[in-house]
Motif scaffolding. Structure first.
Motif, mmCIF file in Angstrom:
data_model
loop_
_atom_site.group_PDB
_atom_site.id
_atom_site.type_symbol
_atom_site.label_atom_id
_atom_site.label_comp_id
_atom_site.label_asym_id
_atom_site.label_seq_id
_atom_site.Cartn_x
_atom_site.Cartn_y
_atom_site.Cartn_z
ATOM 1 N N THR A 437 0.837 -1.206 0.000
ATOM 2 C CA THR A 437 0.000 0.000 0.000
ATOM 3 C C THR A 437 0.867 1.250 0.000
ATOM 4 O O THR A 437 0.581 2.222 -0.701
ATOM 5 N N ALA A 438 1.931 1.234 0.788
ATOM 6 C CA ALA A 438 2.850 2.380 0.857
ATOM 7 C C ALA A 438 3.462 2.675 -0.507
ATOM 8 O O ALA A 438 3.621 3.844 -0.897
ATOM 9 N N PHE A 439 3.794 1.621 -1.270
ATOM 10 C CA PHE A 439 4.369 1.795 -2.612
ATOM 11 C C PHE A 439 3.418 2.587 -3.508
ATOM 12 O O PHE A 439 3.816 3.540 -4.186
ATOM 13 N N TYR A 442 3.149 6.346 -2.505
ATOM 14 C CA TYR A 442 4.260 7.216 -2.893
ATOM 15 C C TYR A 442 4.426 7.348 -4.415
ATOM 16 O O TYR A 442 4.958 8.353 -4.892
ATOM 17 N N THR A 443 3.991 6.363 -5.161
ATOM 18 C CA THR A 443 4.164 6.427 -6.616
ATOM 19 C C THR A 443 2.941 6.984 -7.352
ATOM 20 O O THR A 443 3.071 7.509 -8.458
ATOM 21 N N LEU A 444 1.772 6.885 -6.735
ATOM 22 C CA LEU A 444 0.560 7.293 -7.443
ATOM 23 C C LEU A 444 -0.234 8.367 -6.695
ATOM 24 O O LEU A 444 -0.474 9.454 -7.224
ATOM 25 N N VAL A 445 -0.608 8.075 -5.465
ATOM 26 C CA VAL A 445 -1.520 8.961 -4.740
ATOM 27 C C VAL A 445 -0.870 10.289 -4.371
ATOM 28 O O VAL A 445 -1.430 11.362 -4.622
ATOM 29 N N PRO A 447 1.890 11.935 -5.636
ATOM 30 C CA PRO A 447 2.076 12.840 -6.785
ATOM 31 C C PRO A 447 0.766 13.461 -7.272
ATOM 32 O O PRO A 447 0.732 14.633 -7.669
ATOM 33 N N MET A 448 -0.310 12.678 -7.221
ATOM 34 C CA MET A 448 -1.613 13.191 -7.647
ATOM 35 C C MET A 448 -2.087 14.301 -6.719
ATOM 36 O O MET A 448 -2.588 15.337 -7.172
ATOM 37 N N VAL A 449 -1.896 14.100 -5.419
ATOM 38 C CA VAL A 449 -2.300 15.107 -4.432
ATOM 39 C C VAL A 449 -1.483 16.380 -4.610
ATOM 40 O O VAL A 449 -2.013 17.498 -4.517
ATOM 41 N N ILE A 450 -0.184 16.249 -4.897
ATOM 42 C CA ILE A 450 0.673 17.419 -5.134
ATOM 43 C C ILE A 450 0.185 18.195 -6.359
ATOM 44 O O ILE A 450 0.107 19.423 -6.356
ATOM 45 N N GLY A 451 -0.150 17.451 -7.428
ATOM 46 C CA GLY A 451 -0.675 18.088 -8.639
ATOM 47 C C GLY A 451 -1.960 18.854 -8.364
ATOM 48 O O GLY A 451 -2.147 19.984 -8.841
ATOM 49 N N ILE A 452 -2.837 18.266 -7.564
ATOM 50 C CA ILE A 452 -4.105 18.917 -7.213
ATOM 51 C C ILE A 452 -3.845 20.164 -6.365
ATOM 52 O O ILE A 452 -4.509 21.192 -6.529
ATOM 53 N N ALA A 453 -2.846 20.086 -5.481
ATOM 54 C CA ALA A 453 -2.499 21.242 -4.638
ATOM 55 C C ALA A 453 -1.993 22.412 -5.496
ATOM 56 O O ALA A 453 -2.343 23.566 -5.257
ATOM 57 N N LEU A 454 -1.174 22.102 -6.509
ATOM 58 C CA LEU A 454 -0.669 23.150 -7.420
ATOM 59 C C LEU A 454 -1.806 23.781 -8.217
ATOM 60 O O LEU A 454 -1.825 24.990 -8.453
#
Length: 627
Positions: A437-439, A442-445, A447-454
């Motif tokens: 789950t951790a993998f 860090y690889t999908l969720v 980065p997606m959250v960072i993109g949404i924050a930007l």
């Protein structure tokens, strides 16, 4: 005031008159939009957080509900102000403010939020049917797809009928909990003390964040800014001011009723569970069973009925919000039943898989997940709304005051901040669950959250950085062409669709009005029997022979009157067969009769006229059946 934009919810836009009315009649004319919005504040997602708060902490979190309601009142009143003054819903205002790509991203996020919200309604409905009738959850989830027909029926009946249905659902929910209050007999003094703010930490803070996240929903802001436009108002300054005042009255009443329902759920959980030593009743199903155990059959039955009513009403308003964001952000308009069906199918799939693989227990976790998804989208609705209603250049004298602006931004900061914390805590929990789950975290969720924050940062800063760059209004159908010379059009070959009904004479009459005796008339009829579909012109069953003979009689009658006419029979699907005849006979104008089907009949029989219109490149005259 014209903004050159498609009307929001065009089929019911300005359909409820408020003019020439005074006193109570004036108030009643405006009442409705806020009630449709209020159902989103008492959906199954709210139930889950209210039950968790009441069972774990008694009456201590009532003040959180009250604070959430005050924030909701502020934001919904801003949403109504935007729709009344600018004649735009929130999605349309975003369309003319942000670039196309940003609007597409905003649309995707809003659509995902509506699907997540619909997921909560599906789970609530399925649980309610299971509790009330013992219907297996998988069947309950599957049955919820049928509310597409109810949605279609109500939309065709008009805005007032739709509002009447929603208000009746709210009445059922409110009455159910009012009766339950008498059954569980809460401690009035303890309830009153619950309105005093207290320091929150640990699990209490987490549940409080969940309550706020579930209370202020993004699609309600889109919805309210559009629904207020169903009222036909005087566009003078006094008329706009009056509309804002009456809609504020509507909003205050409706959202306070929603607060009463949410508070009743929390008080019910506190009185029934917390006081009896059951501190971990976070599941709706557990609450139902325990109610039955402590108070007998009446309380849980009322509980289940209210749950079904809340789910059904919420899913209808979610569909309206879906129409608003689709038409507003990306200018895409499709049939309401099709959009409803697509949204419902996309929401049903995760619910079905959860039941299959995790059983009943997994639905509670899925319900929480749906609220997390909603929380991600909230800032993308709240921040633009404050920008738009603060803009004095576009809102004029109706721009919000500095004091209201401060409160609005403070509310936005609180909501976004608490929801960010909620998402952070949830991701942290998921990441700690297992290495696998951790993998994915860090690889999908992440980065997606960072993109949404930007993206959220861009939505916040663009109106501030380009405050005076007044972009041209978006006009979906282009600018009207210049009209300088209109010549008479002469049609040589006119096609007339024939169905051997009382509509035929009217259709032929209108065709002759277009072409006179100089045109040739092609009388077209399509045989749609099973044999015709499979064998085409080789079919000569009884119906086909009868249709050929009848069409021949029409042609003979026209010849007798001095008109040139030919008969052409098509086979199989009506729209395709008519199009083939039009192309082979070089028809340059079509006259078609409208059957006058509505709602369910259109869904079953289809709409041939609309299909033909999109399949040919010549004018189509639609003649309504004579009565």
């Amino acid at each position: 005031m014209s903004n050159g934009y498609n009307e929001s919810l065009g089929n019911v836009h300005g359909s409820v008159s408020t003019e020439n009315k005074t006193g109570w009649k004036k108030i009643l004319a405006f009442i409705g939009p806020a009630y449709l919005v209020s159902v989103g504040y008492m959906d199954p997602g709210n139930w889950a957080t209210d039950i968790a708060g009441g069972s774990a902490f008694g009456y201590k979190l009532i003040w959180v509900l009250f604070a959430s309601n005050l924030i909701a009142l502020l934001l919904q009143s801003l949403s109504a102000r935007l729709g009344i003054v600018r004649g735009l819903d929130l999605a349309q205002a975003s369309k003319i403010t942000y670039p196309r790509f940003i609007n597409f991203c905003l649309y995707l996020l809003a659509q995902i939020a509506i699907i997540a919200c619909d997921l909560a309604e599906i789970i609530g409905m399925a649980i309610g049917l299971n509790l009330l009738f013992g219907l297996p959850l998988i069947w309950g989830v599957s049955l919820t797809i049928t509310d597409t027909l109810l949605m279609l029926f109500l939309m065709n009946k008009g805005m007032r009928k739709l509002e009447g249905f929603i208000v009746s659902m709210i009445f059922i929910v409110g009455l159910s909990f009012l009766v339950e209050m008498f059954i569980v007999t809460p401690d009035v003094k303890e309830v009153a003390l619950g309105f005093i703010p207290q320091n929150l930490s640990g699990n209490a803070l987490y549940i409080a964040i969940g309550i706020i996240g579930a209370t202020v929903m993004p699609h309600n802001l889109y919805l309210h800014s559009s629904l207020v436009q169903t009222r036909k108002i005087n566009r003078t300054e006094e008329g706009l001011r009056s509309a804002i005042r009456f809609n504020l009255f509507d909003t205050v009443i409706a959202l306070n009723l929603a607060f009463f329902v949410n508070a009743a759920i929390l008080i019910l959980a506190a009185s029934a569970f917390f006081k009896n030593g059951y501190f971990h009743i976070a599941e709706i199903q557990d609450a139902y069973k325990l109610l039955e155990h402590i108070f007998g059959r009446t309380a849980p039955v009322l509980f289940a009925i209210a749950l079904i009513a809340a789910g059904q009403s919420s899913t209808i308003t979610g569909t309206l919000a879906g129409q608003i964001i689709m038409e507003g952000h990306i200018n895409l308009r499709i049939e309401p039943w099709l959009r409803r069906l697509l949204t419902r199918v996309l929401a049903i799939v995760p619910a079905v898989f959860t039941i299959i693989y995790s059983g009943q227990d997994g639905l509670g976790n899925l319900l929480i997940l749906s609220q997390v998804v909603l929380s991600l989208q909230l800032g993308f609705a709240v921040i633009p709304l404050i920008h738009f209603t603060s803009d004095r250049k576009k809102m004029g004298n109706f721009a919000i005051s500095a004091k209201v602006k401060i409160f609005a931004w403070a509310a936005a900061l609180l909501i976004v901040g608490l929801n960010v914390k909620l998402v952070y805590e949830q991701i942290k929990t998921w990441a700690a669950a297992s290495p696998e789950t951790a993998f994915w975290m860090y690889t999908l969720v992440i980065p997606m959250v960072i993109g949404i924050a930007l993206l959220l940062l861009y939505v916040l800063l663009r109106p501030l950085l380009f405050k005076h760059a007044d972009a041209p209004a978006y006009i979906p159908h282009g600018i009207a062409a210049e009209i300088d010379n209109l010549e008479t059009v002469h049609y040589h070959t006119i096609g007339v669709s024939i169905d051997f009904s009382k509509n035929d004479t009217n259709a032929i009459r209108h065709a002759i009005m277009q072409g006179g005796k100089s045109a040739t008339y092609i009388l077209m009829h399509v045989v749609e029997t099973a044999g015709a579909r499979y064998y085409g012109d080789q079919a000569m069953d009884h119906e086909t022979q009868s249709d050929v003979d009848n069409l021949g009689q029409y042609v003979a009658a026209l010849h007798k009157l001095g008109y040139k006419a030919n008969a052409r029979i098509g086979y199989g699907t009506a729209a395709s067969a008519i199009t083939d005849i039009v192309n082979t006979q070089r028809v340059d104008f079509i006259v078609m009769g409208s059957h006058g089907h509505k709602a369910l009949k259109d869904l079953i029989f289809g709409t041939t006229v609309n299909k033909v219109r999109h399949m040919v490149n010549i004018p189509v005259l639609v003649v309504k059946a004579s009565k």
